[in-house]
Design a protein around this motif. Sequence first.
Motif, short mmCIF file in Angstrom:
data_model
loop_
_atom_site.label_atom_id
_atom_site.label_comp_id
_atom_site.label_asym_id
_atom_site.label_seq_id
_atom_site.Cartn_x
_atom_site.Cartn_y
_atom_site.Cartn_z
N LEU A 60 0.32 8.17 -7.64
CA LEU A 60 0.91 7.15 -6.77
C LEU A 60 0.04 6.68 -5.61
CD1 LEU A 60 4.59 8.52 -6.57
CD2 LEU A 60 3.82 6.49 -7.81
N ASP A 94 -2.53 5.01 -3.20
CA ASP A 94 -3.59 4.01 -3.03
C ASP A 94 -4.55 4.52 -1.97
OD1 ASP A 94 -2.34 2.10 -4.72
OD2 ASP A 94 -0.97 1.60 -3.07
N LYS A 101 6.68 0.71 -5.36
CA LYS A 101 5.27 0.54 -5.03
C LYS A 101 4.69 -0.74 -5.64
CE LYS A 101 1.13 2.78 -6.85
NZ LYS A 101 0.08 2.69 -5.87
N SER A 102 5.24 -1.18 -6.78
CA SER A 102 4.68 -2.37 -7.44
C SER A 102 5.08 -3.66 -6.72
CB SER A 102 5.15 -2.42 -8.90
OG SER A 102 6.54 -2.69 -8.94
N LYS A 124 6.26 -4.24 -0.01
CA LYS A 124 6.74 -2.94 0.48
C LYS A 124 5.59 -2.03 0.89
CE LYS A 124 10.94 -4.16 -0.70
NZ LYS A 124 11.81 -4.76 0.33
N THR A 125 5.86 -1.26 1.92
CA THR A 125 4.92 -0.25 2.39
C THR A 125 5.53 1.10 2.05
OG1 THR A 125 4.36 -1.68 4.25
CG2 THR A 125 3.73 0.64 4.45
N VAL A 126 4.79 1.94 1.37
CA VAL A 126 5.33 3.24 0.97
C VAL A 126 4.53 4.37 1.62
CG1 VAL A 126 5.90 4.76 -0.97
CG2 VAL A 126 6.08 2.28 -1.26
N GLU A 150 0.84 -1.20 0.00
CA GLU A 150 0.00 0.00 0.00
C GLU A 150 0.88 1.25 0.00
OE1 GLU A 150 -3.77 0.79 2.79
OE2 GLU A 150 -1.87 0.96 3.86
N THR A 151 0.53 2.19 -0.87
CA THR A 151 1.20 3.49 -0.87
C THR A 151 0.25 4.53 -0.30
OG1 THR A 151 2.57 2.95 -2.78
CG2 THR A 151 2.25 5.28 -2.30
N ILE A 196 9.85 5.33 -7.62
CA ILE A 196 8.90 5.11 -6.52
C ILE A 196 7.78 4.18 -7.00
CG2 ILE A 196 7.29 6.22 -4.92
CD1 ILE A 196 9.15 8.66 -4.96
N ALA A 197 7.36 4.36 -8.25
CA ALA A 197 6.31 3.48 -8.80
C ALA A 197 6.81 2.03 -8.84
CB ALA A 197 5.91 3.96 -10.19
#
Length: 255
Positions: free
Chosen positions: A215, A217, A195-196, A200-202, A32-33, A191-192
Motif C-alpha cells: 500500500l 507510496d 487509495k485509488s 484522498k490522503t491516506v 498519496e498513501t 483501503i486500496a
Amino acid sequence: MPSPSLSTRDLTIRFGGHVAVNTVTCDFHPGETTVIVGPNGAGKTTYFNLISGQLTASAGKVEKSGEDITRLSPSSRARRGIGRAFQLTNLFPQLSVLENIRLAVQARAGAGWGLLRPAPSRRDLIDSAEHYLAAAQLTNRAAMPAASLPHGDQRKLEVALLMAMEPDIYMFDEPTAGMSLDQAPAVLELIAKIKSDPTKTVLLVEHKMDVVRALADRIIVLHNGELLADGAPGEVMDSKIVRDVYLGTATEETA
Ligand SMILES: Nc1ncnc2c1ncn2[C@@H]1O[C@H](COP(=O)(O)OP(=O)(O)OP(=O)(O)O)[C@@H](O)[C@H]1O
Ligand SMILES: [Mg+2]
C-alpha cells in the motif's frame, strides 16, 4: 505537487518528562498513501491522536488544507474531513448494517445542509448507503444487526462508516490487527480502493511488511517520537539508519 491536505509543524507532546512526539514536521498530499512505521512505543499512535484531536499538542501545529486545527476538538476535525477508523465507535449494535451506514450518510449530509441546498430525501440517503455497503462488499449482510456480524465484517463495516463520512484524510492504525489471515485481505482491498481515489490522503500505521509493501507510496519512520526517515518505500527500507532502528525489531513484530 499539489498543496498539502494535512501538515504537522514541529508537532510535540510531552507526558511528564517523556516526549512521545518530538517536533515532527511533515506534509501529506492528496493521492498519496503514507505508511508510518517504527518500533513499539515510537509514538505512531500518539502522532495519530494529535492529528485527529484525541490529544492536544504541547507545542507545534496541525494544519488541514492550510487551516490551523491544533486546538479543535476531534468532532470539529472530523467535520473538516479528518477521518479516523476506530473499532466499533459510532456503531448502533441493534440496528442493521444498512441502517448504520444510512445514519452515517445522514450525519454527513446533515453537516452539509445549507440554505441553498435542499435536505436529501430518504431515498437519496438509502441509495448512498447502499453504495457504501456495496463498496465494502457487505451487500449480503445488509439486514443483519451490526452486533451479530462476524469480526472481519465488523471491521469492513467500520471502514464503510468511515467512507460514508467522505473524509479527505483517512487514518488507519494497524487496520488488520487481530484479524485472521483470511479476513485481512478484504479490509486491505477497501483501503486500496480508497487509495485509488486521487483526492484522498491516506495515513496508515502498519507493522506488517507485506501490507506496507502493498500500500505504501511513501514511508515515514518514527523513532523515540522523532521523524527519522521519509521517502519512497524502497529508499527508506534500504537505508542503514532504518535497518538499524526498525528492521532489527521488525521480525518479531510481523510474527
Ligand atoms: N496518554 C499517555 N500518557 C503517558 N504516556 C503515553 C500516553 N500515550 C502514549 N504514551 C507513551 O508514549 C510513547 C509512544 O506511545 P505510542 O502508543 O504512540 O507508540 P506506538 O508507536 O503507537 O507503539 P505500538 O507500535 O506499540 O502501537 C510510549 O512510550 C507510551 O508509553
Ligand atoms: Mg500504536
